[in-house]
Design a protein around this motif. Structure first.
Motif, PDB file in Angstrom:
ATOM      1  N   THR A  19      33.062  36.271  31.408  1.00  0.00           N
ATOM      2  CA  THR A  19      33.920  35.225  31.300  1.00  0.00           C
ATOM      3  C   THR A  19      34.200  35.430  32.849  1.00  0.00           C
ATOM      4  OG1 THR A  19      35.663  34.442  29.948  1.00  0.00           O
ATOM      5  CG2 THR A  19      35.834  36.842  30.176  1.00  0.00           C
ATOM      6  N   ASP A  20      34.579  33.885  33.416  1.00  0.00           N
ATOM      7  CA  ASP A  20      35.052  33.528  33.879  1.00  0.00           C
ATOM      8  C   ASP A  20      36.153  32.412  34.100  1.00  0.00           C
ATOM      9  OD1 ASP A  20      36.136  34.042  37.074  1.00  0.00           O
ATOM     10  OD2 ASP A  20      34.495  34.134  37.764  1.00  0.00           O
ATOM     11  N   THR A  21      37.108  32.154  34.474  1.00  0.00           N
ATOM     12  CA  THR A  21      38.313  30.794  34.481  1.00  0.00           C
ATOM     13  C   THR A  21      38.169  30.116  35.697  1.00  0.00           C
ATOM     14  OG1 THR A  21      39.281  31.691  32.888  1.00  0.00           O
ATOM     15  CG2 THR A  21      40.150  29.779  34.059  1.00  0.00           C
ATOM     16  N   GLN A  22      37.334  29.382  35.532  1.00  0.00           N
ATOM     17  CA  GLN A  22      38.345  27.568  37.138  1.00  0.00           C
ATOM     18  C   GLN A  22      39.533  27.112  37.302  1.00  0.00           C
ATOM     19  OE1 GLN A  22      35.137  25.823  39.836  1.00  0.00           O
ATOM     20  NE2 GLN A  22      33.645  26.282  38.076  1.00  0.00           N
ATOM     21  N   THR A  23      40.543  27.033  37.508  1.00  0.00           N
ATOM     22  CA  THR A  23      41.750  26.424  36.880  1.00  0.00           C
ATOM     23  C   THR A  23      42.418  24.906  37.853  1.00  0.00           C
ATOM     24  OG1 THR A  23      42.664  28.020  36.258  1.00  0.00           O
ATOM     25  CG2 THR A  23      43.961  26.288  37.133  1.00  0.00           C
ATOM     26  N   GLU A  24      42.445  24.134  38.232  1.00  0.00           N
ATOM     27  CA  GLU A  24      42.623  22.453  39.542  1.00  0.00           C
ATOM     28  C   GLU A  24      43.612  23.454  39.610  1.00  0.00           C
ATOM     29  OE1 GLU A  24      45.695  19.162  39.122  1.00  0.00           O
ATOM     30  OE2 GLU A  24      44.380  19.334  36.856  1.00  0.00           O
ATOM     31  N   GLY A  25      43.312  23.687  41.683  1.00  0.00           N
ATOM     32  CA  GLY A  25      44.510  24.029  41.877  1.00  0.00           C
ATOM     33  C   GLY A  25      44.306  24.823  42.811  1.00  0.00           C
ATOM     34  N   GLN A  26      43.796  26.201  42.166  1.00  0.00           N
ATOM     35  CA  GLN A  26      43.902  27.689  41.958  1.00  0.00           C
ATOM     36  C   GLN A  26      42.722  27.653  42.518  1.00  0.00           C
ATOM     37  OE1 GLN A  26      45.408  29.987  42.739  1.00  0.00           O
ATOM     38  NE2 GLN A  26      43.656  31.895  42.951  1.00  0.00           N
ATOM     39  N   ASP A  27      41.134  27.079  41.798  1.00  0.00           N
ATOM     40  CA  ASP A  27      39.694  27.730  42.607  1.00  0.00           C
ATOM     41  C   ASP A  27      39.597  26.501  42.841  1.00  0.00           C
ATOM     42  OD1 ASP A  27      39.407  30.085  41.331  1.00  0.00           O
ATOM     43  OD2 ASP A  27      40.662  29.240  39.233  1.00  0.00           O
TER      44      ASP A  27
END
Length: 339
Positions: A55-63
């Motif tokens: 599992t992996d996450t993309q977050t606005e501003g960070q990724d």
């Protein structure tokens, strides 16, 4: 309502059911799991009897950013593609093949519905274009929040093989890579410091796309497993950092060949010239290429797509790690909590 108005509608103007009705048909083209989406949980096949999961996450501003300093605007399809690609790459790095994924979206109220539709399209485009045949989207979760976040979980099958771990490299093995090295980092540099995206030539735009839409070599993981790879891992945080992880896990030193590294750096002469930069740090420390780092017995023939990049040697009294031309190297690379 015109198509433009339909796409520009905000998620706060829609009910959860109405938004899902825009998403599900776009995902259905991949086929269906045994059950889902639509119920409280999906049911998927486990053909091998074991499940590989990542599992992996993309977050606005960070990724990712919606708009970069060079003017490039990140689309929903870009984020969907990258969310699929980085998780498919982790399954690939175990020598497995992806079978299904679930997606969790957290959306600010002002997010345009068309952007969300684009994200679903990007997931499908990546799964198809990268060759993850047989992978379906089984469901997920949809919620409202202060910043946009996309979490993808992928399940995979080992197809009867043993998983290839990062801890199996042995002294005397050949070290090899599949995929591009440093291209995503060069793309990030162009996004942050380069000329306006609109004036870039096709080659430089391709480098930008290697950051926005990476292309993991999904056929290479199972091929490496079949060829007897002793160790395997996804190159997501940079060659030195990930190489150090493999070296320490295996209790060996991964000694990178300087000439091979410079050959990879030479492929990035275009963006290096435009930015007035040295491409070598991109190759050694740049992350998000999502290629593969592998160790093979010296007697093995490297599978298609792999090129030798060094050798595995005994540690010199330490816990193992990474070196360049015999010189211990500092494992620089991406760290989520360091910047």
């Amino acid at each position: 309502m015109t198509d433009s108005q339909r796409r520009r509608a905000r998620v706060c103007d829609l009910s959860e059911r109405e938004l899902l009705e825009r998403i599900f048909p776009r995902l259905a083209v991949l086929g269906s799991p045994i059950l889902g989406p639509g119920d409280d949980a999906a049911v998927v096949a486990v053909p091998d009897g074991r499940v590989v999961i990542s599992t992996d996450t993309q977050t606005e501003g960070q990724d990712f950013r919606f708009e970069w300093p060079n003017g490039y605007r990140t689309t929903g399809a870009d984020v969907g593609w990258k969310a699929a690609a980085q998780n498919l790459s982790d399954i690939n790095a175990m020598g497995a093949v992806a079978t299904s994924m679930v997606v969790s979206l957290t959306l600010p109220a002002e997010t345009e519905a068309g952007w969300v539709e684009g994200l679903a399209d990007g997931l499908v485009e990546a799964i198809r274009a990268l060759g993850a045949k047989g992978c379906t989207v089984a469901g997920g979760d949809l919620g409202r929040g202060g910043e946009l976040s996309v979490t993808v979980t992928v399940l995979g099958s080992l197809e009867g093989r043993a998983p290839v771990l990062r801890s199996g490299a042995r002294s005397g093995d050949v070290l090899a890579v599949a995929g591009r090295l440093g291209s995503a980092a060069a793309g990030l540099a162009l996004l942050e410091h380069g000329p306006a995206y609109g004036v870039l030539d096709a080659d430089l735009r391709d480098v930008v796309q290697s950051q926005c839409r990476p292309i993991p070599p999904l056929a290479a993981g199972p091929a490496a497993a079949r060829a007897g790879a002793t160790a395997l891992m996804d190159l997501s945080d940079g060659l030195l950092k990930d190489g150090d992880r493999m070296g320490r896990a295996s209790g060996v030193v991964l000694d990178l060949d300087e000439a091979a590294i410079r050959d990879h750096a030479a492929l990035l002469s275009g963006p290096a010239e435009v930015l007035g930069a040295d491409p070598l740090p991109w190759v050694l420390g740049g992350g998000e290429d999502h290629g593969l780092l592998a160790a093979f017995p010296a007697t093995s023939q490297l599978p298609h797509g792999f090129t030798a990049i060094g050798s595995v040697v005994p540690p010199a009294g330490g816990p193992g790690g990474v070196a360049v031309a015999g010189r211990p190297a500092q494992p620089s690379g991406w760290d989520h909590f360091a910047r």
